[in-house]
Design an enzyme around this catalytic site. Structure first.
Site, PDB file in Angstrom:
ATOM      1  N   ARG A   7      62.244  56.149  72.042  1.00 22.08           N
ATOM      2  CA  ARG A   7      61.624  57.573  71.473  1.00 22.08           C
ATOM      3  C   ARG A   7      60.341  57.176  70.624  1.00 22.08           C
ATOM      4  O   ARG A   7      60.229  56.359  70.101  1.00 22.08           O
ATOM      5  CB  ARG A   7      62.671  58.329  70.535  1.00 22.08           C
ATOM      6  CG  ARG A   7      63.913  58.728  71.102  1.00 22.08           C
ATOM      7  CD  ARG A   7      63.687  59.971  72.071  1.00 22.08           C
ATOM      8  NE  ARG A   7      62.880  60.979  71.463  1.00 22.08           N
ATOM      9  CZ  ARG A   7      63.488  62.076  70.675  1.00 22.08           C
ATOM     10  NH1 ARG A   7      64.630  62.038  70.388  1.00 22.08           N
ATOM     11  NH2 ARG A   7      62.568  63.040  69.935  1.00 22.08           N
ATOM     12  N   ARG A  63      48.472  56.840  82.300  1.00 20.93           N
ATOM     13  CA  ARG A  63      47.926  56.015  83.417  1.00 20.93           C
ATOM     14  C   ARG A  63      46.606  55.592  83.348  1.00 20.93           C
ATOM     15  O   ARG A  63      46.346  54.403  83.851  1.00 20.93           O
ATOM     16  CB  ARG A  63      47.351  57.446  84.444  1.00 20.93           C
ATOM     17  CG  ARG A  63      48.908  58.018  85.224  1.00 20.93           C
ATOM     18  CD  ARG A  63      48.382  58.942  86.321  1.00 20.93           C
ATOM     19  NE  ARG A  63      49.177  59.995  86.386  1.00 20.93           N
ATOM     20  CZ  ARG A  63      48.855  61.374  85.919  1.00 20.93           C
ATOM     21  NH1 ARG A  63      47.699  61.561  85.293  1.00 20.93           N
ATOM     22  NH2 ARG A  63      49.868  62.194  85.744  1.00 20.93           N
ATOM     23  N   CYS A  74      55.367  65.240  82.389  1.00 15.97           N
ATOM     24  CA  CYS A  74      55.141  66.030  81.086  1.00 15.97           C
ATOM     25  C   CYS A  74      55.918  67.394  81.239  1.00 15.97           C
ATOM     26  O   CYS A  74      56.118  68.146  82.431  1.00 15.97           O
ATOM     27  CB  CYS A  74      53.497  66.509  81.247  1.00 15.97           C
ATOM     28  SG  CYS A  74      52.678  65.191  80.887  1.00 15.97           S
ATOM     29  N   GLU A  77      57.512  71.073  75.008  1.00 15.81           N
ATOM     30  CA  GLU A  77      58.655  71.046  73.770  1.00 15.81           C
ATOM     31  C   GLU A  77      59.231  72.461  73.435  1.00 15.81           C
ATOM     32  O   GLU A  77      58.257  73.379  73.492  1.00 15.81           O
ATOM     33  CB  GLU A  77      57.788  70.329  72.509  1.00 15.81           C
ATOM     34  CG  GLU A  77      58.923  69.967  71.459  1.00 15.81           C
ATOM     35  CD  GLU A  77      59.705  68.915  71.967  1.00 15.81           C
ATOM     36  OE1 GLU A  77      60.891  69.137  71.317  1.00 15.81           O
ATOM     37  OE2 GLU A  77      59.353  67.976  72.668  1.00 15.81           O
ATOM     38  N   ARG A  89      55.435  63.786  72.191  1.00 18.25           N
ATOM     39  CA  ARG A  89      56.576  63.365  72.203  1.00 18.25           C
ATOM     40  C   ARG A  89      56.816  62.415  73.250  1.00 18.25           C
ATOM     41  O   ARG A  89      56.258  62.847  74.481  1.00 18.25           O
ATOM     42  CB  ARG A  89      57.988  63.867  71.830  1.00 18.25           C
ATOM     43  CG  ARG A  89      57.746  64.667  70.599  1.00 18.25           C
ATOM     44  CD  ARG A  89      59.200  65.467  70.538  1.00 18.25           C
ATOM     45  NE  ARG A  89      59.088  66.096  69.213  1.00 18.25           N
ATOM     46  CZ  ARG A  89      58.567  67.385  68.658  1.00 18.25           C
ATOM     47  NH1 ARG A  89      57.791  67.925  69.336  1.00 18.25           N
ATOM     48  NH2 ARG A  89      58.972  67.486  67.302  1.00 18.25           N
ATOM     49  N   TYR A 107      56.984  56.545  65.269  1.00 21.35           N
ATOM     50  CA  TYR A 107      56.326  57.778  65.089  1.00 21.35           C
ATOM     51  C   TYR A 107      54.987  57.522  64.206  1.00 21.35           C
ATOM     52  O   TYR A 107      55.010  56.793  63.271  1.00 21.35           O
ATOM     53  CB  TYR A 107      57.447  58.571  64.238  1.00 21.35           C
ATOM     54  CG  TYR A 107      58.521  59.036  65.133  1.00 21.35           C
ATOM     55  CD1 TYR A 107      58.798  60.349  65.622  1.00 21.35           C
ATOM     56  CD2 TYR A 107      59.697  57.880  65.635  1.00 21.35           C
ATOM     57  CE1 TYR A 107      59.795  60.553  66.506  1.00 21.35           C
ATOM     58  CE2 TYR A 107      60.758  58.300  66.333  1.00 21.35           C
ATOM     59  CZ  TYR A 107      60.676  59.656  66.648  1.00 21.35           C
ATOM     60  OH  TYR A 107      61.892  59.883  67.666  1.00 21.35           O
ATOM     61  N   ARG A 115      61.438  62.139  62.344  1.00 18.98           N
ATOM     62  CA  ARG A 115      62.798  61.351  62.707  1.00 18.98           C
ATOM     63  C   ARG A 115      62.982  60.256  61.562  1.00 18.98           C
ATOM     64  O   ARG A 115      62.750  59.280  61.983  1.00 18.98           O
ATOM     65  CB  ARG A 115      63.048  60.765  63.859  1.00 18.98           C
ATOM     66  CG  ARG A 115      63.105  61.744  65.123  1.00 18.98           C
ATOM     67  CD  ARG A 115      64.756  62.323  64.949  1.00 18.98           C
ATOM     68  NE  ARG A 115      65.648  61.638  64.850  1.00 18.98           N
ATOM     69  CZ  ARG A 115      66.585  60.987  65.852  1.00 18.98           C
ATOM     70  NH1 ARG A 115      66.332  61.697  66.961  1.00 18.98           N
ATOM     71  NH2 ARG A 115      67.504  60.424  65.511  1.00 18.98           N
TER      72      ARG A 115
END
Length: 120
Positions: A7, A63, A74, A77, A89, A107, A115
């Site tokens: 993540r 890419r 894609c 959210e 994210r 992050y 998180r």
């Protein structure tokens, strides 16, 4: 060799194409570095962005880093009241020898607040 999910997230200062691409490249590069990965280790990457980022697809940055043969997707959210704005994210699925507990989630740029339990 195991399949692991990694993540990550990055907050973008403004919805400008180059800022979205720069932040996304930084995020992907840090995931690679932090987990000692090569591009061949990637199975797929799902990117999401908040509703306020519309200037570019985050997958374009991946890419540009050489992930042209990695399946990239894609998505938008969820729009939750009070959620952090301008965030890209990712969830990357990779092949690695790392144990699940050794995987480093990334992050950046204020997104650590999302998180704190797993941010490195």
């Amino acid at each position: 060799m195991s399949v692991r999910a990694i993540r990550g997230a990055v907050q973008v200062e403004a919805d400008e194409r180059e800022q979205v691409l720069d932040a996304t490249r930084e995020l992907v590069e840090e995931v690679i570095r932090a987990n000692a990965l090569s591009l061949d280790d990637f199975i797929s990457v799902l990117f999401t962005s908040t509703h306020d980022l519309v200037s570019e697809f985050p997958a374009v940055a991946a890419r540009e880093l050489g992930m042209g043969d990695v399946p990239l997707m894609c998505a938008r959210e969820l729009e939750i009241d009070g959620s952090m704005p301008r965030v890209v994210r990712l969830m990357a699925h990779v092949e690695t020898r790392l144990a699940r507990a050794e995987v480093r989630h990334v992050y950046l740029r204020g997104a650590q607040a999302l998180r704190r339990d797993i941010a490195q």
